[in-house]
Structures are given as structure tokens and as C-alpha cells.
Write a protein that holds these residues in place. Structure first.
Motif, PDB file in Angstrom:
ATOM      1  N   VAL A  30      -9.847   8.615   6.085  1.00  0.00           N
ATOM      2  CA  VAL A  30      -8.838   9.423   5.386  1.00  0.00           C
ATOM      3  C   VAL A  30      -7.437   9.079   5.883  1.00  0.00           C
ATOM      4  O   VAL A  30      -6.510   8.876   5.089  1.00  0.00           O
ATOM      5  N   PHE A  31      -7.259   8.987   7.199  1.00  0.00           N
ATOM      6  CA  PHE A  31      -5.943   8.640   7.726  1.00  0.00           C
ATOM      7  C   PHE A  31      -5.552   7.216   7.373  1.00  0.00           C
ATOM      8  O   PHE A  31      -4.373   6.936   7.158  1.00  0.00           O
ATOM      9  N   ALA A  32      -6.524   6.307   7.302  1.00  0.00           N
ATOM     10  CA  ALA A  32      -6.223   4.932   6.890  1.00  0.00           C
ATOM     11  C   ALA A  32      -5.730   4.917   5.452  1.00  0.00           C
ATOM     12  O   ALA A  32      -4.741   4.252   5.131  1.00  0.00           O
ATOM     13  N   GLY A  33      -6.409   5.648   4.581  1.00  0.00           N
ATOM     14  CA  GLY A  33      -5.966   5.728   3.188  1.00  0.00           C
ATOM     15  C   GLY A  33      -4.592   6.348   3.058  1.00  0.00           C
ATOM     16  O   GLY A  33      -3.751   5.891   2.277  1.00  0.00           O
ATOM     17  N   TYR A  34      -4.347   7.392   3.845  1.00  0.00           N
ATOM     18  CA  TYR A  34      -3.029   8.030   3.824  1.00  0.00           C
ATOM     19  C   TYR A  34      -1.941   7.072   4.295  1.00  0.00           C
ATOM     20  O   TYR A  34      -0.883   6.961   3.673  1.00  0.00           O
ATOM     21  N   GLU A  35      -2.198   6.371   5.382  1.00  0.00           N
ATOM     22  CA  GLU A  35      -1.198   5.434   5.915  1.00  0.00           C
ATOM     23  C   GLU A  35      -0.934   4.286   4.941  1.00  0.00           C
ATOM     24  O   GLU A  35       0.210   3.875   4.764  1.00  0.00           O
ATOM     25  N   ILE A  36      -1.987   3.774   4.312  1.00  0.00           N
ATOM     26  CA  ILE A  36      -1.810   2.683   3.346  1.00  0.00           C
ATOM     27  C   ILE A  36      -0.970   3.158   2.173  1.00  0.00           C
ATOM     28  O   ILE A  36      -0.021   2.478   1.759  1.00  0.00           O
ATOM     29  N   CYS A  37      -1.298   4.334   1.629  1.00  0.00           N
ATOM     30  CA  CYS A  37      -0.529   4.864   0.498  1.00  0.00           C
ATOM     31  C   CYS A  37       0.917   5.148   0.884  1.00  0.00           C
ATOM     32  O   CYS A  37       1.833   4.857   0.117  1.00  0.00           O
ATOM     33  N   ARG A  38       1.123   5.682   2.065  1.00  0.00           N
ATOM     34  CA  ARG A  38       2.476   6.002   2.513  1.00  0.00           C
ATOM     35  C   ARG A  38       3.300   4.734   2.705  1.00  0.00           C
ATOM     36  O   ARG A  38       4.453   4.656   2.272  1.00  0.00           O
ATOM     37  N   GLU A  39       2.712   3.733   3.322  1.00  0.00           N
ATOM     38  CA  GLU A  39       3.442   2.482   3.561  1.00  0.00           C
ATOM     39  C   GLU A  39       3.713   1.730   2.260  1.00  0.00           C
ATOM     40  O   GLU A  39       4.760   1.109   2.121  1.00  0.00           O
ATOM     41  N   LEU A  40       2.756   1.785   1.320  1.00  0.00           N
ATOM     42  CA  LEU A  40       2.972   1.095   0.052  1.00  0.00           C
ATOM     43  C   LEU A  40       4.032   1.787  -0.794  1.00  0.00           C
ATOM     44  O   LEU A  40       4.787   1.121  -1.492  1.00  0.00           O
ATOM     45  N   THR A  41       4.100   3.116  -0.737  1.00  0.00           N
ATOM     46  CA  THR A  41       5.124   3.812  -1.516  1.00  0.00           C
ATOM     47  C   THR A  41       6.507   3.635  -0.909  1.00  0.00           C
ATOM     48  O   THR A  41       7.496   3.607  -1.630  1.00  0.00           O
ATOM     49  N   LEU A  42       6.569   3.509   0.404  1.00  0.00           N
ATOM     50  CA  LEU A  42       7.865   3.266   1.039  1.00  0.00           C
ATOM     51  C   LEU A  42       8.308   1.825   0.836  1.00  0.00           C
ATOM     52  O   LEU A  42       9.494   1.529   0.922  1.00  0.00           O
ATOM     53  N   GLY A  43       7.351   0.947   0.594  1.00  0.00           N
ATOM     54  CA  GLY A  43       7.678  -0.445   0.337  1.00  0.00           C
ATOM     55  C   GLY A  43       8.067  -1.247   1.555  1.00  0.00           C
ATOM     56  O   GLY A  43       8.563  -2.361   1.428  1.00  0.00           O
ATOM     57  N   GLU A  44       7.849  -0.699   2.734  1.00  0.00           N
ATOM     58  CA  GLU A  44       8.234  -1.409   3.940  1.00  0.00           C
ATOM     59  C   GLU A  44       7.216  -2.459   4.357  1.00  0.00           C
ATOM     60  O   GLU A  44       7.569  -3.502   4.869  1.00  0.00           O
ATOM     61  N   ARG A  45       5.938  -2.139   4.144  1.00  0.00           N
ATOM     62  CA  ARG A  45       4.877  -3.037   4.585  1.00  0.00           C
ATOM     63  C   ARG A  45       3.832  -3.184   3.488  1.00  0.00           C
ATOM     64  O   ARG A  45       3.741  -2.379   2.591  1.00  0.00           O
ATOM     65  N   GLY A  46       2.992  -4.181   3.646  1.00  0.00           N
ATOM     66  CA  GLY A  46       1.878  -4.381   2.733  1.00  0.00           C
ATOM     67  C   GLY A  46       0.614  -3.716   3.266  1.00  0.00           C
ATOM     68  O   GLY A  46       0.637  -2.984   4.253  1.00  0.00           O
ATOM     69  N   VAL A  47      -0.501  -4.002   2.615  1.00  0.00           N
ATOM     70  CA  VAL A  47      -1.767  -3.378   2.985  1.00  0.00           C
ATOM     71  C   VAL A  47      -2.207  -3.812   4.378  1.00  0.00           C
ATOM     72  O   VAL A  47      -2.608  -2.986   5.209  1.00  0.00           O
ATOM     73  N   ILE A  48      -2.144  -5.098   4.659  1.00  0.00           N
ATOM     74  CA  ILE A  48      -2.608  -5.608   5.955  1.00  0.00           C
ATOM     75  C   ILE A  48      -1.756  -5.046   7.089  1.00  0.00           C
ATOM     76  O   ILE A  48      -2.285  -4.621   8.118  1.00  0.00           O
ATOM     77  N   GLU A  49      -0.457  -5.009   6.901  1.00  0.00           N
ATOM     78  CA  GLU A  49       0.418  -4.487   7.948  1.00  0.00           C
ATOM     79  C   GLU A  49       0.194  -2.993   8.177  1.00  0.00           C
ATOM     80  O   GLU A  49       0.278  -2.506   9.302  1.00  0.00           O
ATOM     81  N   SER A  50      -0.093  -2.263   7.097  1.00  0.00           N
ATOM     82  CA  SER A  50      -0.325  -0.834   7.270  1.00  0.00           C
ATOM     83  C   SER A  50      -1.677  -0.577   7.935  1.00  0.00           C
ATOM     84  O   SER A  50      -1.828   0.394   8.672  1.00  0.00           O
ATOM     85  N   LEU A  51      -2.666  -1.443   7.697  1.00  0.00           N
ATOM     86  CA  LEU A  51      -3.943  -1.310   8.406  1.00  0.00           C
ATOM     87  C   LEU A  51      -3.782  -1.605   9.890  1.00  0.00           C
ATOM     88  O   LEU A  51      -4.501  -1.054  10.716  1.00  0.00           O
TER      89      LEU A  51
END
Length: 162
Positions: free
Chosen positions: A92-113
Motif C-alpha cells: 500500500v505504501f509503495a503504491g502511494y509513493e509511486i502515485c505521489r511521485e508520478l503526480t509530482l513529476g519529480e521522479r519515475g516509477v523506478i526512482e520512486s520504488l
């Protein structure tokens, strides 16, 4: 519940999971002593699949168990449930972090993981079971939960107390 019908384990597990999520939030409130906030929604979201999975894992065994041996399933179910909950919360926290990072546009999926720290996962897998057993009340609740699931899976077992 009608005597000839077996319960819907997905629905029953979701209810058990939500109730255990509330118990977990109450324990965190007692330990932290502060408002948990919006993360309580994530906490409850992680407790639903835990309850469903634990109900499916225990339903067959508890339906065939003698009444006096149900108490042994409570602590084992609590330990297994807290470890499964830690895994669900990690997802759940991984999904939240991925969605948050993708909406902010700062990082991609791999970087957010990569933002999910190994340290955080170790804390979850160590502290959640510790909180469950150290506060003692969840042990009794787990035994009562197993007793209720046994009663629902074996209607003849519940009739002896009516």
C-alpha cells in the motif's frame, strides 16, 4: 446465518480485516498518543486484504477443530496476521509513493520504488508483531476471532451454547 449455508469468506474476511484495522489504529493511538491523520485510511486499506487472506487460511482448519484447541490458533493467527499485514502495508505504501511521485513529476516509477527503504520494511515486520503481543489485548481478541470463525464454519459447534 442459516444453518445449512456456509459464510461468504471474502465478505467476512473484509469485516474482520476492518475490525482488526480499527484495533491496530487504537494501539497506535495509545502508543503514539497523537492524531494519526489521513494515513489511517491507508492503514485500513491494508487491513482488508489481510483479513480476507487470514479468513481463507484459517476457515478450513478452524471448522474441524475441537473447541478446547481454538485458543492455540489465536496467537499463531495474530503472528501470521501481523506479518501479512506488514506485507500488505508495504504494498500500500509503495503504491502511494509511486502515485505521489508520478503526480509530482519529480521522479519515475523506478526512482520512486527506490524510495521505499529497506529499513522501513524491517520496522514493519518487526514492530507490528511486537505491538500485537506486547499490548496483550490483541491476543485475546485473536482467540475470540478464531472462536467466532470456528462457530461460523461449523454451525453445529455454535448450537451447543444456545
Amino acid at each position: 446465518m442459516e444453518s445449512g449455508r456456509s459464510p461468504n469468506l471474502n465478505r467476512l474476511g473484509a469485516v474482520y480485516g476492518l475490525l482488526w484495522g480499527v484495533v491496530g489504529l487504537a494501539i497506535l493511538k495509545l502508543i503514539a498518543g497523537e492524531y494519526i491523520g489521513w494515513k489511517s485510511c491507508l492503514y485500513l486499506l491494508g487491513s482488508i486484504p489481510t483479513g480476507i487472506l487470514m479468513t481463507h487460511l484459517l476457515a478450513g482448519r478452524l471448522g474441524k477443530t475441537k473447541a478446547w484447541t481454538v485458543w492455540t490458533y489465536g496467537p499463531a493467527a495474530l503472528l501470521l496476521g501481523t506479518l501479512i499485514f506488514a506485507a500488505c502495508m508495504l504494498v500500500v505504501f509503495a503504491g502511494y509513493e509511486i502515485c505521489r511521485e508520478l503526480t509530482l513529476g519529480e521522479r519515475g516509477v523506478i526512482e520512486s520504488l527506490q524510495g521505499l527503504r529497506f529499513h522501513d520494511s524491517l520496522i514493519m515486520f518487526w514492530w507490528y508483531p511486537l505491538y500485537g503481543f506486547a499490548t496483550i489485548i490483541p491476543i485475546f481478541l485473536a482467540v475470540l476471532n478464531c472462536w467466532d470463525l470456528r462457530r461460523r464454519m461449523n454451525p453445529k459447534a455454535g448450537e451447543q451454547f444456545r
